[in-house]
Design a protein around this motif. Structure first.
Motif, PDB file in Angstrom:
ATOM      1  N   UNK A 109     -60.520  38.922  -2.728  1.00 37.19           N
ATOM      2  CA  UNK A 109     -61.778  38.271  -3.426  1.00 37.19           C
ATOM      3  C   UNK A 109     -62.266  39.450  -4.409  1.00 37.19           C
ATOM      4  N   UNK A 110     -62.732  38.744  -5.395  1.00 39.80           N
ATOM      5  CA  UNK A 110     -63.483  39.639  -6.589  1.00 39.80           C
ATOM      6  C   UNK A 110     -64.820  40.297  -5.802  1.00 39.80           C
ATOM      7  N   UNK A 111     -65.144  41.519  -6.153  1.00 43.78           N
ATOM      8  CA  UNK A 111     -66.255  42.045  -5.883  1.00 43.78           C
ATOM      9  C   UNK A 111     -67.098  42.556  -6.938  1.00 43.78           C
ATOM     10  N   UNK A 112     -68.357  42.996  -6.553  1.00 46.54           N
ATOM     11  CA  UNK A 112     -69.024  43.565  -7.726  1.00 46.54           C
ATOM     12  C   UNK A 112     -68.548  45.076  -7.988  1.00 46.54           C
ATOM     13  N   UNK A 113     -69.210  45.826  -8.769  1.00 51.64           N
ATOM     14  CA  UNK A 113     -68.838  47.285  -8.725  1.00 51.64           C
ATOM     15  C   UNK A 113     -69.332  48.045  -7.340  1.00 51.64           C
ATOM     16  N   UNK A 114     -70.197  47.453  -6.803  1.00 50.90           N
ATOM     17  CA  UNK A 114     -70.587  48.192  -5.498  1.00 50.90           C
ATOM     18  C   UNK A 114     -69.738  48.031  -4.378  1.00 50.90           C
ATOM     19  N   UNK A 115     -68.902  46.946  -4.457  1.00 51.11           N
ATOM     20  CA  UNK A 115     -68.104  46.554  -3.263  1.00 51.11           C
ATOM     21  C   UNK A 115     -68.108  45.440  -2.715  1.00 51.11           C
ATOM     22  N   UNK A 116     -69.469  44.676  -3.039  1.00 45.95           N
ATOM     23  CA  UNK A 116     -69.889  43.553  -2.277  1.00 45.95           C
ATOM     24  C   UNK A 116     -69.348  42.451  -2.812  1.00 45.95           C
ATOM     25  N   UNK A 117     -68.687  41.480  -1.787  1.00 49.19           N
ATOM     26  CA  UNK A 117     -67.865  40.246  -2.374  1.00 49.19           C
ATOM     27  C   UNK A 117     -68.900  39.663  -3.349  1.00 49.19           C
ATOM     28  N   UNK A 118     -68.062  39.115  -4.428  1.00 41.65           N
ATOM     29  CA  UNK A 118     -68.799  38.418  -5.471  1.00 41.65           C
ATOM     30  C   UNK A 118     -69.297  36.986  -5.026  1.00 41.65           C
ATOM     31  N   UNK A 119     -70.638  36.974  -5.765  1.00 45.37           N
ATOM     32  CA  UNK A 119     -70.978  35.538  -5.336  1.00 45.37           C
ATOM     33  C   UNK A 119     -70.744  34.527  -6.822  1.00 45.37           C
ATOM     34  N   UNK A 120     -70.924  35.193  -7.980  1.00 46.03           N
ATOM     35  CA  UNK A 120     -70.669  34.420  -9.203  1.00 46.03           C
ATOM     36  C   UNK A 120     -69.900  35.420 -10.153  1.00 46.03           C
ATOM     37  N   UNK A 121     -68.809  34.839 -10.590  1.00 42.62           N
ATOM     38  CA  UNK A 121     -67.883  35.513 -11.715  1.00 42.62           C
ATOM     39  C   UNK A 121     -67.885  34.887 -12.826  1.00 42.62           C
ATOM     40  N   UNK A 122     -68.294  35.407 -14.058  1.00 40.00           N
ATOM     41  CA  UNK A 122     -68.036  34.647 -15.239  1.00 40.00           C
ATOM     42  C   UNK A 122     -66.981  35.538 -16.042  1.00 40.00           C
ATOM     43  N   UNK A 123     -65.953  34.904 -16.617  1.00 36.88           N
ATOM     44  CA  UNK A 123     -64.963  35.849 -17.280  1.00 36.88           C
ATOM     45  C   UNK A 123     -64.782  34.960 -18.797  1.00 36.88           C
ATOM     46  N   UNK A 124     -65.166  35.921 -19.852  1.00 36.87           N
ATOM     47  CA  UNK A 124     -65.003  35.459 -21.079  1.00 36.87           C
ATOM     48  C   UNK A 124     -65.710  33.992 -21.620  1.00 36.87           C
ATOM     49  N   UNK A 125     -66.965  34.096 -20.972  1.00 39.56           N
ATOM     50  CA  UNK A 125     -67.561  32.767 -21.087  1.00 39.56           C
ATOM     51  C   UNK A 125     -68.182  32.708 -22.499  1.00 39.56           C
ATOM     52  N   UNK A 126     -68.060  31.795 -23.217  1.00 41.04           N
ATOM     53  CA  UNK A 126     -68.786  31.217 -24.390  1.00 41.04           C
ATOM     54  C   UNK A 126     -69.024  29.899 -24.339  1.00 41.04           C
ATOM     55  N   UNK A 127     -70.393  29.741 -25.065  1.00 44.83           N
ATOM     56  CA  UNK A 127     -70.855  28.178 -25.384  1.00 44.83           C
ATOM     57  C   UNK A 127     -71.457  28.072 -26.611  1.00 44.83           C
ATOM     58  N   UNK A 128     -70.795  26.963 -27.088  1.00 46.69           N
ATOM     59  CA  UNK A 128     -71.379  26.636 -28.275  1.00 46.69           C
ATOM     60  C   UNK A 128     -71.887  25.274 -28.687  1.00 46.69           C
ATOM     61  N   UNK A 129     -72.830  24.983 -29.417  1.00 42.24           N
ATOM     62  CA  UNK A 129     -73.417  23.564 -29.487  1.00 42.24           C
ATOM     63  C   UNK A 129     -72.906  23.104 -30.857  1.00 42.24           C
ATOM     64  N   UNK A 130     -71.952  22.621 -31.342  1.00 48.39           N
ATOM     65  CA  UNK A 130     -71.434  22.298 -32.734  1.00 48.39           C
ATOM     66  C   UNK A 130     -71.495  23.583 -33.445  1.00 48.39           C
ATOM     67  N   UNK A 131     -71.886  24.152 -34.253  1.00 48.76           N
ATOM     68  CA  UNK A 131     -71.809  25.418 -34.996  1.00 48.76           C
ATOM     69  C   UNK A 131     -72.678  26.452 -34.457  1.00 48.76           C
ATOM     70  N   UNK A 132     -73.477  26.164 -33.694  1.00 45.94           N
ATOM     71  CA  UNK A 132     -74.131  27.146 -33.137  1.00 45.94           C
ATOM     72  C   UNK A 132     -73.727  27.760 -31.952  1.00 45.94           C
ATOM     73  N   UNK A 133     -73.403  29.137 -31.798  1.00 49.97           N
ATOM     74  CA  UNK A 133     -72.768  29.698 -30.715  1.00 49.97           C
ATOM     75  C   UNK A 133     -74.078  30.215 -29.866  1.00 49.97           C
ATOM     76  N   UNK A 134     -74.266  29.813 -28.744  1.00 47.90           N
ATOM     77  CA  UNK A 134     -75.227  30.162 -27.743  1.00 47.90           C
ATOM     78  C   UNK A 134     -74.933  31.527 -26.909  1.00 47.90           C
ATOM     79  N   UNK A 135     -73.971  31.390 -26.468  1.00 49.68           N
ATOM     80  CA  UNK A 135     -73.376  32.496 -25.724  1.00 49.68           C
ATOM     81  C   UNK A 135     -71.842  32.931 -26.308  1.00 49.68           C
ATOM     82  N   UNK A 136     -71.637  34.238 -26.272  1.00 49.32           N
ATOM     83  CA  UNK A 136     -70.318  34.646 -26.657  1.00 49.32           C
ATOM     84  C   UNK A 136     -69.812  35.593 -25.842  1.00 49.32           C
ATOM     85  N   UNK A 137     -68.640  35.380 -25.126  1.00 47.46           N
ATOM     86  CA  UNK A 137     -67.604  36.278 -24.508  1.00 47.46           C
ATOM     87  C   UNK A 137     -68.609  37.071 -23.265  1.00 47.46           C
TER      88      UNK A 137
END
Length: 275
Positions: free
Chosen positions: A14-42
């Motif tokens: 299982x993925x863990x945080x840097x402190x070694x605790x099991x991960x609750x949420x993991x985002x990998x290379x997440x981007x979000x665009x609304x048309x031409x507007x990029x709200x979140x990038x990598x």
């Protein structure tokens, strides 16, 4: 340069945080665009199970978009998100959300509002009545259980909304600027109340805020976002001893970390020095 969250594996894979605790949420290379507007990038981020993480950044940097992606109210344009090992497109089980607007039902009493999640999942209300009253006691609203939302102050309504979010003992609590509409004194009390609830329940919390002070005083780690397109500028651990009462504002680490975040926003042009 952005400081990426570390991602390790425990012996079960299982993925863990840097402190070694099991991960609750993991985002990998997440981007979000609304048309031409990029709200979140990598965006790469790992939130440990039971960790309190705050996200701070200017308006339009994608903070609320990040929360919507994790809750699966929206889908990423690219990248992957897992919540407690679940990568399905459906809202995560065991998740609650608290918004800036309390969204209490005007025709229900405070107690009935807190019991509403049990109604939504088809559970018997009487099985949760004691838990609801315990939560209302914790947030200082037990004597207002029979009142209606219009009879409460803004801070009291938001406390009721937080109690409602905790009724079914969520694993993940997402909070989108929950104190944004409150006055400064009420915000400070809400900060103390929220930390007390988190210390008691130890759920994973993602807390979105514009307030540098609020982020540093509440979080185990603060995620500092850049202006749009939103990227992680810095991931900043906060080691101030808990519980962090009113005296935490005088703690050297609070002054240091809030000063570092302020300098980041000054360098990005989000804040401007006085002449």
């Amino acid at each position: 340069m952005a400081e990426a969250a570390s991602l390790d594996l425990d012996l079960s894979g299982r993925p863990t945080s840097g402190a070694g605790a099991p991960a609750g949420v993991v985002l990998r290379e997440v981007s979000k665009a609304f048309g031409e507007i990029v709200a979140l990038e990598r965006v790469d981020l790992t939130i440990a199970d039971g960790e309190f993480v705050a996200v701070v950044g200017p308006s339009g940097c994608g903070k609320s978009t990040l929360l919507r992606l994790i809750s699966r109210l929206a889908a990423p344009t690219t990248g992957s998100i897992t919540v407690f090992d679940d990568a399905s497109p459906l809202p995560p089980r065991g998740m609650s959300i608290v918004f800036q607007n309390h969204v209490l039902l005007a025709w229900r009493t405070v107690l009935d509002n807190v019991l509403f999640p049990a109604d939504m999942v088809g559970e018997r209300r009487d099985h949760y009545r004691d838990k609801a009253m315990e939560l209302l006691e914790t947030v200082g609203l037990a004597e207002f259980a029979g009142r209606y939302p219009h009879e409460l102050s803004g801070g009291m309504r938001q406390r009721a909304a937080i109690a409602r979010a905790l009724l079914l003992k969520p694993n993940l609590l997402l909070m989108d600027e929950p104190f944004g509409a409150l006055d400064a004194l009420t915000r400070e009390q809400m900060r103390l109340d929220l930390e007390a609830l988190w210390l008691k329940n130890r759920m994973t919390v993602l807390f979105i805020t514009h307030s540098i002070d609020e982020a540093v005083l509440l979080a185990d780690r603060v995620i500092v976002m850049t202006p749009r397109p939103g990227r992680i500028e810095r991931i900043m651990p906060v080691g101030i001893r808990r519980p962090r009462g009113l005296a935490a504002r005088r703690d050297p680490e609070f002054l240091e970390k809030s000063g570092e975040i302020t300098e980041i926003f000054l360098s990005r042009g989000v804040l401007h020095r006085e002449d």
